[in-house]
Design a protein around this motif. Sequence first.
Motif, PDB file in Angstrom:
ATOM      1  N   SER A 137      -0.242   7.077  12.936  1.00 22.72           N
ATOM      2  CA  SER A 137       1.068   6.422  12.976  1.00 22.72           C
ATOM      3  C   SER A 137       1.467   6.060  11.545  1.00 22.72           C
ATOM      4  CB  SER A 137       1.009   5.161  13.838  1.00 22.72           C
ATOM      5  OG  SER A 137       0.188   4.179  13.217  1.00 22.72           O
ATOM      6  N   ASN A 138       2.718   5.692  11.351  1.00 18.91           N
ATOM      7  CA  ASN A 138       3.182   5.353  10.003  1.00 18.91           C
ATOM      8  C   ASN A 138       2.377   4.220   9.388  1.00 18.91           C
ATOM      9  OD1 ASN A 138       5.266   7.286   9.867  1.00 18.91           O
ATOM     10  ND2 ASN A 138       6.626   5.984  11.075  1.00 18.91           N
ATOM     11  N   THR A 139       2.090   3.193  10.198  1.00 19.18           N
ATOM     12  CA  THR A 139       1.326   2.044   9.692  1.00 19.18           C
ATOM     13  C   THR A 139      -0.107   2.438   9.364  1.00 19.18           C
ATOM     14  OG1 THR A 139       2.706   0.463  10.892  1.00 19.18           O
ATOM     15  CG2 THR A 139       0.517  -0.287  10.247  1.00 19.18           C
ATOM     16  N   MET A 140      -0.725   3.242  10.213  1.00 17.62           N
ATOM     17  CA  MET A 140      -2.079   3.719   9.952  1.00 17.62           C
ATOM     18  C   MET A 140      -2.125   4.574   8.690  1.00 17.62           C
ATOM     19  SD  MET A 140      -2.989   4.656  13.903  1.00 17.62           S
ATOM     20  CE  MET A 140      -4.584   5.372  13.623  1.00 17.62           C
ATOM     21  N   GLU A 141      -1.104   5.380   8.498  1.00 15.84           N
ATOM     22  CA  GLU A 141      -1.051   6.248   7.328  1.00 15.84           C
ATOM     23  C   GLU A 141      -0.961   5.426   6.044  1.00 15.84           C
ATOM     24  OE1 GLU A 141       0.796  10.505   6.929  1.00 15.84           O
ATOM     25  OE2 GLU A 141       2.398   9.023   6.730  1.00 15.84           O
ATOM     26  N   VAL A 142      -0.209   4.339   6.070  1.00 16.02           N
ATOM     27  CA  VAL A 142      -0.106   3.469   4.891  1.00 16.02           C
ATOM     28  C   VAL A 142      -1.460   2.827   4.594  1.00 16.02           C
ATOM     29  CG1 VAL A 142       0.942   1.355   3.992  1.00 16.02           C
ATOM     30  CG2 VAL A 142       2.366   3.038   5.156  1.00 16.02           C
ATOM     31  N   VAL A 143      -2.170   2.399   5.637  1.00 18.31           N
ATOM     32  CA  VAL A 143      -3.498   1.808   5.442  1.00 18.31           C
ATOM     33  C   VAL A 143      -4.442   2.824   4.798  1.00 18.31           C
ATOM     34  CG1 VAL A 143      -5.537   0.892   6.611  1.00 18.31           C
ATOM     35  CG2 VAL A 143      -3.254   0.152   7.327  1.00 18.31           C
ATOM     36  N   LEU A 144      -4.472   4.047   5.310  1.00 17.00           N
ATOM     37  CA  LEU A 144      -5.347   5.079   4.750  1.00 17.00           C
ATOM     38  C   LEU A 144      -4.985   5.378   3.298  1.00 17.00           C
ATOM     39  CD1 LEU A 144      -5.563   7.497   7.824  1.00 17.00           C
ATOM     40  CD2 LEU A 144      -7.423   6.123   6.872  1.00 17.00           C
ATOM     41  N   ASP A 145      -3.703   5.418   3.006  1.00 16.40           N
ATOM     42  CA  ASP A 145      -3.263   5.668   1.638  1.00 16.40           C
ATOM     43  C   ASP A 145      -3.690   4.529   0.711  1.00 16.40           C
ATOM     44  OD1 ASP A 145      -1.719   7.280  -0.301  1.00 16.40           O
ATOM     45  OD2 ASP A 145      -0.382   5.538  -0.341  1.00 16.40           O
ATOM     46  N   ALA A 146      -3.617   3.295   1.228  1.00 18.88           N
ATOM     47  CA  ALA A 146      -4.029   2.134   0.434  1.00 18.88           C
ATOM     48  C   ALA A 146      -5.519   2.191   0.113  1.00 18.88           C
ATOM     49  CB  ALA A 146      -3.696   0.848   1.186  1.00 18.88           C
ATOM     50  N   VAL A 147      -6.333   2.569   1.109  1.00 13.00           N
ATOM     51  CA  VAL A 147      -7.781   2.623   0.916  1.00 13.00           C
ATOM     52  C   VAL A 147      -8.170   3.767  -0.015  1.00 13.00           C
ATOM     53  CG1 VAL A 147     -10.005   2.973   2.067  1.00 13.00           C
ATOM     54  CG2 VAL A 147      -8.264   1.545   3.149  1.00 13.00           C
ATOM     55  N   LYS A 228     -20.772  -7.623   7.170  1.00  5.61           N
ATOM     56  CA  LYS A 228     -19.817  -8.541   7.766  1.00  5.61           C
ATOM     57  C   LYS A 228     -18.832  -7.750   8.621  1.00  5.61           C
ATOM     58  CE  LYS A 228     -21.267 -12.375   5.844  1.00  5.61           C
ATOM     59  NZ  LYS A 228     -21.802 -13.515   6.633  1.00  5.61           N
ATOM     60  N   HIS A 229     -18.550  -8.287   9.804  1.00  5.48           N
ATOM     61  CA  HIS A 229     -17.608  -7.624  10.707  1.00  5.48           C
ATOM     62  C   HIS A 229     -16.398  -8.535  10.907  1.00  5.48           C
ATOM     63  CE1 HIS A 229     -21.511  -5.775  11.703  1.00  5.48           C
ATOM     64  NE2 HIS A 229     -20.801  -4.681  11.940  1.00  5.48           N
ATOM     65  N   ILE A 230     -15.226  -8.003  10.600  1.00  2.00           N
ATOM     66  CA  ILE A 230     -13.999  -8.795  10.742  1.00  2.00           C
ATOM     67  C   ILE A 230     -12.898  -7.934  11.361  1.00  2.00           C
ATOM     68  CG2 ILE A 230     -14.537 -10.260   8.757  1.00  2.00           C
ATOM     69  CD1 ILE A 230     -12.454  -8.627   7.175  1.00  2.00           C
ATOM     70  N   ILE A 231     -11.894  -8.594  11.902  1.00  4.11           N
ATOM     71  CA  ILE A 231     -10.705  -7.903  12.398  1.00  4.11           C
ATOM     72  C   ILE A 231      -9.507  -8.398  11.605  1.00  4.11           C
ATOM     73  CG2 ILE A 231      -9.147  -7.576  14.352  1.00  4.11           C
ATOM     74  CD1 ILE A 231     -11.492  -7.605  16.208  1.00  4.11           C
ATOM     75  N   LEU A 232      -8.797  -7.464  11.016  1.00  7.99           N
ATOM     76  CA  LEU A 232      -7.635  -7.770  10.184  1.00  7.99           C
ATOM     77  C   LEU A 232      -6.420  -7.053  10.760  1.00  7.99           C
ATOM     78  CD1 LEU A 232      -6.340  -8.837   7.491  1.00  7.99           C
ATOM     79  CD2 LEU A 232      -7.042  -6.641   6.471  1.00  7.99           C
ATOM     80  N   THR A 233      -5.326  -7.779  10.925  1.00  7.87           N
ATOM     81  CA  THR A 233      -4.093  -7.180  11.430  1.00  7.87           C
ATOM     82  C   THR A 233      -3.181  -6.780  10.275  1.00  7.87           C
ATOM     83  OG1 THR A 233      -4.160  -8.475  13.479  1.00  7.87           O
ATOM     84  CG2 THR A 233      -2.044  -7.511  12.867  1.00  7.87           C
ATOM     85  N   ILE A 234      -2.786  -5.523  10.274  1.00  9.66           N
ATOM     86  CA  ILE A 234      -1.767  -5.041   9.341  1.00  9.66           C
ATOM     87  C   ILE A 234      -0.517  -4.776  10.177  1.00  9.66           C
ATOM     88  CG2 ILE A 234      -1.081  -3.250   7.709  1.00  9.66           C
ATOM     89  CD1 ILE A 234      -3.326  -4.992   6.679  1.00  9.66           C
ATOM     90  N   SER A 235       0.508  -5.560   9.940  1.00  8.34           N
ATOM     91  CA  SER A 235       1.723  -5.442  10.747  1.00  8.34           C
ATOM     92  C   SER A 235       2.583  -4.275  10.265  1.00  8.34           C
ATOM     93  CB  SER A 235       2.533  -6.734  10.681  1.00  8.34           C
ATOM     94  OG  SER A 235       3.074  -6.913   9.380  1.00  8.34           O
ATOM     95  N   ASP A 236       3.502  -3.875  11.109  1.00 11.66           N
ATOM     96  CA  ASP A 236       4.457  -2.843  10.708  1.00 11.66           C
ATOM     97  C   ASP A 236       5.276  -3.310   9.501  1.00 11.66           C
ATOM     98  OD1 ASP A 236       3.600  -1.207  12.769  1.00 11.66           O
ATOM     99  OD2 ASP A 236       5.134  -1.905  14.172  1.00 11.66           O
ATOM    100  N   TYR A 237       5.539  -4.620   9.436  1.00  9.57           N
ATOM    101  CA  TYR A 237       6.258  -5.164   8.278  1.00  9.57           C
ATOM    102  C   TYR A 237       5.420  -4.996   7.013  1.00  9.57           C
ATOM    103  CZ  TYR A 237       8.170  -8.406   4.885  1.00  9.57           C
ATOM    104  OH  TYR A 237       8.664  -8.952   3.725  1.00  9.57           O
ATOM    105  N   ASP A 238       4.123  -5.324   7.087  1.00  2.00           N
ATOM    106  CA  ASP A 238       3.248  -5.135   5.929  1.00  2.00           C
ATOM    107  C   ASP A 238       3.309  -3.685   5.443  1.00  2.00           C
ATOM    108  OD1 ASP A 238       2.350  -7.784   6.069  1.00  2.00           O
ATOM    109  OD2 ASP A 238       0.688  -7.267   7.405  1.00  2.00           O
ATOM    110  N   ALA A 239       3.214  -2.763   6.380  1.00  2.00           N
ATOM    111  CA  ALA A 239       3.214  -1.339   6.023  1.00  2.00           C
ATOM    112  C   ALA A 239       4.537  -0.925   5.394  1.00  2.00           C
ATOM    113  CB  ALA A 239       2.921  -0.493   7.257  1.00  2.00           C
ATOM    114  N   SER A 240       5.625  -1.556   5.848  1.00  2.00           N
ATOM    115  CA  SER A 240       6.942  -1.206   5.307  1.00  2.00           C
ATOM    116  C   SER A 240       7.078  -1.602   3.841  1.00  2.00           C
ATOM    117  CB  SER A 240       8.053  -1.868   6.127  1.00  2.00           C
ATOM    118  OG  SER A 240       8.085  -3.272   5.901  1.00  2.00           O
ATOM    119  N   GLN A 241       6.189  -2.493   3.369  1.00  2.00           N
ATOM    120  CA  GLN A 241       6.218  -2.927   1.970  1.00  2.00           C
ATOM    121  C   GLN A 241       5.480  -1.955   1.045  1.00  2.00           C
ATOM    122  OE1 GLN A 241       8.203  -5.791   1.333  1.00  2.00           O
ATOM    123  NE2 GLN A 241       8.574  -5.183   3.455  1.00  2.00           N
ATOM    124  N   GLY A 242       4.802  -0.984   1.639  1.00  2.00           N
ATOM    125  CA  GLY A 242       4.166   0.044   0.830  1.00  2.00           C
ATOM    126  C   GLY A 242       2.658  -0.081   0.724  1.00  2.00           C
TER     127      GLY A 242
END
Length: 258
Positions: A137-147, A228-242
Amino acid sequence: MGLFKKILLTVGVGGAEVNTEILQSTVRIGEDIEGVVNILGGSAEQNIDRVEVELKTEYIKEVDDVKQKHRATLVKLVVGRDIAISPNERKQIPFTFRVPEHTPISMNRKTVWVETELEIPLAIDPEDRDYIEIRPSNTMEVVLDAVLNVLGFRLREVECKAGYIGRSEGGFLQEFEFVPQSAFRGVLDELEITFLPSSEGVNLFMQIDRRARGFKSFMQEAAGLDEKHIILTISDYDASQGSRYVAEILENTINNYC
């Protein structure tokens, strides 16, 4: 029809054939797959009880230290029932379904396919399989690009494994294993991310594996306490910021556990 011909039709020789056309070879998670089931009648009239279209994938399940491949059905759609087809007759059945959020992304190889089956009484059911590329998805793609491109991690492995986290679906999880190359080099051994559905965007289940530094860290690593195991939410708004904005969120989060 002679007895021999009847027997041949019963085991599938001379029976109906199926071929499914997928209208797009690549589709994002959350988008629709569109296609047409093409049925060609055989040498005699037949009745098709049901026409099914399924979206499937495979995952690994470890049993007694042995890795076994299992299949999972992501979507199951009945597109036709009680269809009579004459000799050499052609029928077309269009269909549409949405790619669910827990569908594995195609990274390096295609592991998701559309499978079509005709259910014919007393016959070997004809099948057709068409592999399809699943993009994030668009948001997932932004996360992968960030990493990968901002924080500079290298993707070491992607694997679908049996398991659940919270309300995850399908009985499997797709794990992305990253190795630090620039940021966090010498600090982390690896970073694992699993994408989980969220109404806000996407949840990241992250395993942060710290590198041993000193005797205390070495003992923690030996005891498995360095993870360490954590859950982090990346919102669609976060992804829209690049990607850089999301990379900053990830970097600050990881630093809190290093």
